[in-house]
Design an enzyme around this catalytic site. Structure first.
Site, short mmCIF file in Angstrom:
data_model
loop_
_atom_site.label_atom_id
_atom_site.label_comp_id
_atom_site.label_asym_id
_atom_site.label_seq_id
_atom_site.Cartn_x
_atom_site.Cartn_y
_atom_site.Cartn_z
N GLU A 1 1.79 1.45 -4.07
CA GLU A 1 0.68 2.76 -4.03
C GLU A 1 0.39 3.40 -4.15
O GLU A 1 -0.24 4.78 -4.94
CB GLU A 1 -0.52 1.33 -3.85
CG GLU A 1 -1.88 1.54 -4.76
CD GLU A 1 -2.77 1.08 -4.20
OE1 GLU A 1 -4.01 0.28 -4.58
OE2 GLU A 1 -3.42 0.35 -2.46
N ARG B 1 0.51 -1.23 -0.02
CA ARG B 1 0.21 -0.17 0.00
C ARG B 1 1.08 1.51 0.26
O ARG B 1 0.86 2.42 -0.29
CB ARG B 1 -0.92 0.17 1.32
CG ARG B 1 -2.22 -1.02 0.67
CD ARG B 1 -2.67 -0.89 -0.34
NE ARG B 1 -3.87 -2.33 -0.29
CZ ARG B 1 -3.99 -2.93 -1.24
NH1 ARG B 1 -2.76 -2.86 -1.86
NH2 ARG B 1 -4.25 -3.57 -1.53
N SER C 1 16.14 14.11 1.67
CA SER C 1 16.66 13.48 1.76
C SER C 1 15.96 12.40 2.67
O SER C 1 15.05 12.49 2.99
CB SER C 1 18.13 14.26 3.55
OG SER C 1 18.96 13.31 3.40
#
Length: 149
Positions: A94, A91, A117
């Site tokens: 995604e 997830r 960073s």
């Protein structure tokens, strides 16, 4: 001479000991005087612990010198490919696939040409109550690094 225990082997022993001793990650982080997310990542093999931190972790979790030595090694950072199909990790992939380009644009608009960073970086995970079900709040806090030509 016994070969050094790998970081994944040490991580599995840490997780098992944490469960066996009924300790939370927050309790372990407090014992190591380290930020919780960093501490969990380190104990799972993504950061090296100092000798003192490794000693304290192994004393708390009742783990041996092989684990202590492994926890101090420099890691090969990254995710085990087998974990990429884990629903929680997937997830995040995604979400970054969908929102990554927007995040990039917003960073560039706010800061200019550069990146966030992941080395000079803090992470926090918290819970926020919501009438439709509790929400997971993940905060990435990274230093802005401008491109210098």
């Amino acid at each position: 001479m016994t070969p050094i225990m790998t970081k994944p082997e040490a991580a599995a022993l840490v997780v098992a000991a944490r469960i066996r001793k009924n300790l939370s990650w927050a309790q372990i982080a407090e014992e190591l005087d380290a930020p919780k997310a960093w501490c969990v990542a380190a104990l799972l093999g993504q950061h090296p612990l100092t000798a003192e931190q490794a000693e304290r972790a192994c004393a708390l979790l009742e783990l041996d010198d092989a684990v202590r030595e492994s926890l101090q090694l420099q890691p090969a950072r990254g995710v085990d490919p087998e974990l990429l199909s884990d629903p929680t990790i997937y997830r995040f992939q995604e979400a970054l696939a969908v929102y990554g380009p927007a995040i990039k644009e917003l960073i560039h608009e706010e800061f200019g040409d550069g990146i966030m960073s992941a080395i000079n970086f803090k992470l926090d995970v918290s819970r926020r109550a919501d009438p439709d079900g509790d929400r997971v709040v993940v905060t990435f806090d990274g230093k802005f690094l401008d491109y210098r030509w």
